[in-house]
Write an enzyme that holds these catalytic residues in place. Structure first.
Site, short mmCIF file in Angstrom:
data_model
loop_
_atom_site.label_atom_id
_atom_site.label_comp_id
_atom_site.label_asym_id
_atom_site.label_seq_id
_atom_site.Cartn_x
_atom_site.Cartn_y
_atom_site.Cartn_z
N TYR A 121 0.85 -1.21 0.00
CA TYR A 121 0.00 0.00 0.00
C TYR A 121 0.88 1.25 0.00
O TYR A 121 1.00 1.93 -0.99
CB TYR A 121 -0.95 -0.02 1.19
CG TYR A 121 -1.94 1.12 1.16
CD1 TYR A 121 -3.03 1.08 0.33
CD2 TYR A 121 -1.77 2.24 1.96
CE1 TYR A 121 -3.95 2.13 0.28
CE2 TYR A 121 -2.68 3.30 1.92
CZ TYR A 121 -3.76 3.24 1.08
OH TYR A 121 -4.65 4.28 1.03
N ASP A 159 -17.66 3.51 -7.66
CA ASP A 159 -16.53 3.97 -6.86
C ASP A 159 -16.44 5.49 -6.99
O ASP A 159 -15.94 6.01 -7.98
CB ASP A 159 -15.23 3.32 -7.34
CG ASP A 159 -14.05 3.66 -6.43
OD1 ASP A 159 -14.21 4.52 -5.55
OD2 ASP A 159 -12.98 3.05 -6.60
N HIS A 186 -15.71 1.44 -3.92
CA HIS A 186 -14.29 1.40 -3.64
C HIS A 186 -13.88 0.15 -2.88
O HIS A 186 -12.70 -0.17 -2.80
CB HIS A 186 -13.89 2.65 -2.85
CG HIS A 186 -12.43 2.94 -2.85
ND1 HIS A 186 -11.72 3.18 -4.01
CD2 HIS A 186 -11.52 3.00 -1.85
CE1 HIS A 186 -10.44 3.40 -3.71
NE2 HIS A 186 -10.30 3.29 -2.40
N SER A 199 -6.33 0.94 -4.40
CA SER A 199 -6.43 2.36 -4.14
C SER A 199 -5.05 3.00 -4.32
O SER A 199 -4.48 2.96 -5.40
CB SER A 199 -7.00 2.59 -2.75
OG SER A 199 -7.47 3.89 -2.61
#
Length: 790
Positions: free
Chosen positions: A546, A718, A760, A627
């Site tokens: 991430y 999203d 999302h 993301s």
């Protein structure tokens, strides 16, 4: 991405007092994190005018032929769209894909879905993955018990229910009854509870309902005693807390102005920028149009407002953020001083008389408790690993440390319980440490030992003498611990434990290694694999990351990953790269803004370690992220296409020059910067996935190199990282690598999985989770030539 700085992906922090809020504007992820705005509409572009030429591939790595050939749809390019960025011309030929309502965009999505299905239908392990993931997913899932009034409430899923059900019972051993079943709110399970907050006397409970995964929620209120819905309905709420006043007459919430939509665009599919968050008070039994406008700042339209009512009910505390940085302003109002009550304000432009305790964005302050005018906060002010401080409102210039900053561990969260005690959670080398401390002095009372894993959630209020903790690890799906704090020597007791039938966790092992990055920084990485797995470089592996917004990637359980490890001999790796919160604010800063390249260097170093150490090899190594992690995956495959066999990028931020123009994207500039500033444009253009796609075989030093097999995943609702990011990158990759060269060497497939009635990530029904996991892992297994073993 990650809102109010420490509040989530999947709830990094325990919810405040009476509330559970799963939304978070700053969390791009998992949770826990954004923005959009339609600035240009090119609806005149039609696929009917697109040339019929296509790129035909007779070979796709290890994928068998699809009806003899894989045909990529030819997509219109508008080469006239060129924007000047500080003297640098930048083409944007697929800007027309930003218009979600255009027929051409709908046709593009339809063509890409057809291509994706053609490829997935050739994946030999698809049905095996579907069957096994479904079987293992069918296990009981609990969340923490919560005491409200004389009842206990908790969420429970029998296994394959679309949404977890809220139960109620008398006492810990009482007979449970269904209080609210969200599965009855829609036919397909796509309406989810995103928030729930009890009134102080537990007479009412306010629910936030989200449809199709959108960040927009509607607020509804239920009477607890007879489980009947009140007529109160509040629409167009986003990134909001819910804070009841202690007279139980109503609650504070925040919302944006309703977007202007025509009948063809659903809520959650628009891309309008989110501005002018306003704080309202709703009086029970009244219409939304009569809600009291309590506070907003017209000169700062990007501010996001979160309200909290203190435990004693006397003060309203307003936390104001502007972006995703862990910093906020802190205002408060003495509600007891309002002679005409809250409803006396909001008329004639008169707002609540807020007093400013912190009026800058230099640090983060999270309210933990108050005793009269004495307030206790969790803060990173001059403490990048966080500390606990106290201030008296009557002497606001004097702040006293209650728990000083640790030299090594990050103070992750603090909760006040049992009137005068604190449950304190530290992160030590990405491992959770739990303690009981004294509220007044901060002194240590007791360690509560945990195995390597994560505290996913915690329930317990200041008046409660017991707490419940939801714990999980890479190999443990779900344990609910109970701790009775009224005894002299409190201990964690297993209260509920989920068992996954057919999964023997003792056959697996978890190790943690520290990998030197390009600049020598040691990057923590967890590795999960079978104990008897031979490290011969032949194993398929999946590397997840991430690296942003102060979000820490800590151990969590995933059925689909376990299936990959169990039946394909897969190695699972989780890289705690810079940009996250694993070592506090300094670690975050080292991977943001001008330092963003560190994230990619760290991730690449972890991939190289897995290969160097014999876990896998390049053609069998897959990378995955969502993301901000989708950005990570896309940037790394651009920079090192030779290093990976497969790339799975979920809901990624792909256009780094325009992300701030859509929905809540403007909040991410604190982590990325903004192309409207020349210096920051120079950072962004170097790694923006959309602007750095290149044909590697044209570099003589990379002879024979092509891009890995790619799946970009997004969804139509999203409204955090809007789908246009993935659509524009998908069109660019296919054009540059698959359609635009006679001597093209790209035989690995590049496809997009474009879901409908999903957002999302939060609130998706179980079947959608299973379907997506099935598709992505079947694709990954096929292209890296993973073999199935029963």
């Amino acid at each position: 991405m990650a809102q109010q700085c420490r509040n989530y992906w999947n709830s990094r922090q325990a919810p405040k007092k009476n509330q559970v809020i799963s939304q978070s504007p700053t969390t791009l992820q998992p949770s826990f994190l954004l923005e959009q705005c339609r600035t240009l509409s090119l609806s005149a572009v039609s696929l009917k005018s697109i040339p019929s030429s296509t790129r035909v591939l007779s070979s796709m790595g290890s994928l068998p032929e699809v009806s003899g050939q894989l045909v990529y749809p030819s997509v219109k390019r508008d080469d006239s769209i060129v924007e000047d960025y500080h003297g640098v011309p930048v083409a944007d030929p697929y800007r027309w894909l930003e218009d979600v309502d255009a027929e051409a965009v709908k046709e593009f999505i339809g063509a890409q879905r057809k291509l994706c299905n053609e490829v997935l239908n050739t994946c030999s392990l698809r049905e095996r993955f579907r069957e096994r993931i479904t079987d293992l997913f069918d296990y009981p899932k609990y969340d923490c018990f919560m005491r409200r009034g004389n009842k206990y409430f908790y969420f429970y899923n029998t296994g394959l229910q679309a949404q977890s059900v809220l139960y109620m019972q008398d006492g810990l051993e009482g007979e449970a009854e269904i209080f609210l079943d969200p599965n009855k709110l829609s036919d397909d399970g796509t309406v989810a509870l995103s928030a729930y907050v009890f009134s102080e006397n537990a007479e009412f409970i306010a629910f936030g309902l989200s449809s199709s995964g959108s960040d927009w929620i509607n607020l509804k209120v239920m009477r607890v005693a007879d489980k009947t819905w009140e007529p109160d309905t509040i629409s167009w709420v986003k990134f909001s807390s819910i804070a009841w006043t202690h007279d139980n007459k109503g609650f504070f919430y925040s919302r944006y102005p309703a977007p202007m939509l025509d009948g063809s665009v659903d809520a959650g599919m628009e891309t309008n920028i989110n501005l002018n968050h306003k704080l309202y008070y709703h009086v029970m039994g009244t219409d939304q149009e009569d809600d009291v406008l309590c506070w907003w700042d017209m000169e700062n339209p990007k501010w996001i407002l979160e309200a909290t009512v203190t435990d004693d009910g006397k003060y309203l505390v307003l936390c104001i953020t502007e972006g995703c940085d862990p910093v906020n302003r802190l205002y408060y109002c003495d509600l007891s001083s309002l002679s005409n009550g809250i409803s006396g304000f909001g008329r004639n432009s008169e707002l609540l008389p807020m007093r400013k305790l912190v009026d800058n964005f230099d640090a983060q302050y999270e309210l933990i408790a108050n005793d009269g005018t004495s307030f206790t906060f969790l803060t990173n002010n001059n403490a990048p690993k966080y500390k606990l401080v106290r201030v008296d409102l009557e002497n606001p210039d004097v702040w006293v440390d209650v728990i000083p900053e640790s030299s090594s561990d990050v103070l992750q969260s603090v909760r006040c319980v049992n009137e005068s005690q604190l449950i304190v959670c530290y992160l030590s080398d990405v491992k959770y440490v739990l303690q009981v401390r004294d509220l007044a002095s901060g002194s240590l009372i007791k360690h509560l030992p945990l195995d390597i894993g994560s505290v996913l959630n915690m329930s317990g209020r200041r008046e409660d003498k017991e707490i419940f903790i939801n714990y999980a690890s890479f190999l443990t799906p779900n344990i609910i611990y109970r701790c009775n704090l009224s005894v002299e020597d409190p201990e964690l007791e297993v209260f509920r434990e989920s068992i996954v039938k057919g999964f023997d966790r003792t056959a697996f092992q978890t190790t943690q290694v520290f990998v030197p990055s390009k600049d020598g920084t040691k990057i923590p990485m967890f590795i999960v694999r079978k104990k008897n797995l031979e490290l011969n470089g032949q194993n398929p592996a999946l590397l997840y990351g991430y690296g942003g917004f102060n979000i820490s990637i800590t151990p969590s359980f995933s059925v689909s990953r376990i299936v990959f490890a169990q039946h394909c001999g897969g190695v699972l790796a989780f890289a705690n790269i810079r940009g996250g919160g694993e070592y506090g604010e300094e670690w975050h800063r080292a991977g943001s803004l001008a330092n963003k390249q560190n994230c990619f260097d760290d991730f690449i170093a972890c991939a190289e370690y897995l290969i160097r150490s014999g876990y896998t090899q390049s053609k069998k190594l897959s990378i995955e992220g969502a993301s901000n992690g989708g950005l990570l995956v896309a940037a790394c495959m651009n920079q090192r296409p030779d290093l990976f066999g497969c790339a799975l990028a979920h809901v990624g931020v792909m256009d780094m020059l325009r992300f701030h123009k859509f929905t809540i994207g403007h909040a991410w500039t604190t982590d990325y910067g903004c192309s409207e500033k020349e210096e920051e444009f120079k950072w962004l253009i170097k790694y923006s996935p959309l602007h750095n796609v290149k044909r590697p075989w044209e570099d003589s030093a990379k002879d024979g190199v092509q891009y890995p097999s790619v799946m970009l995943l997004t969804a139509d609702h999203d409204d955090r990282v809007v789908p246009l990011h993935s659509l524009k990158l998908l069109a660019t990759l296919q054009h540059e690598l698959c359609l635009n060269s006679k001597d093209n060497k790209q035989t690995n497939p590049i496809i997009g999985r474009l879901d409908s009635k999903a957002g999302h990530g939060a609130g998706r029904p179980v079947q959608k989770l299973i379907d997506e996991a099935t598709d992505k892992y079947a694709f990954m297994a096929e292209v890296v030539n993973a073999q199935w073993v029963d």
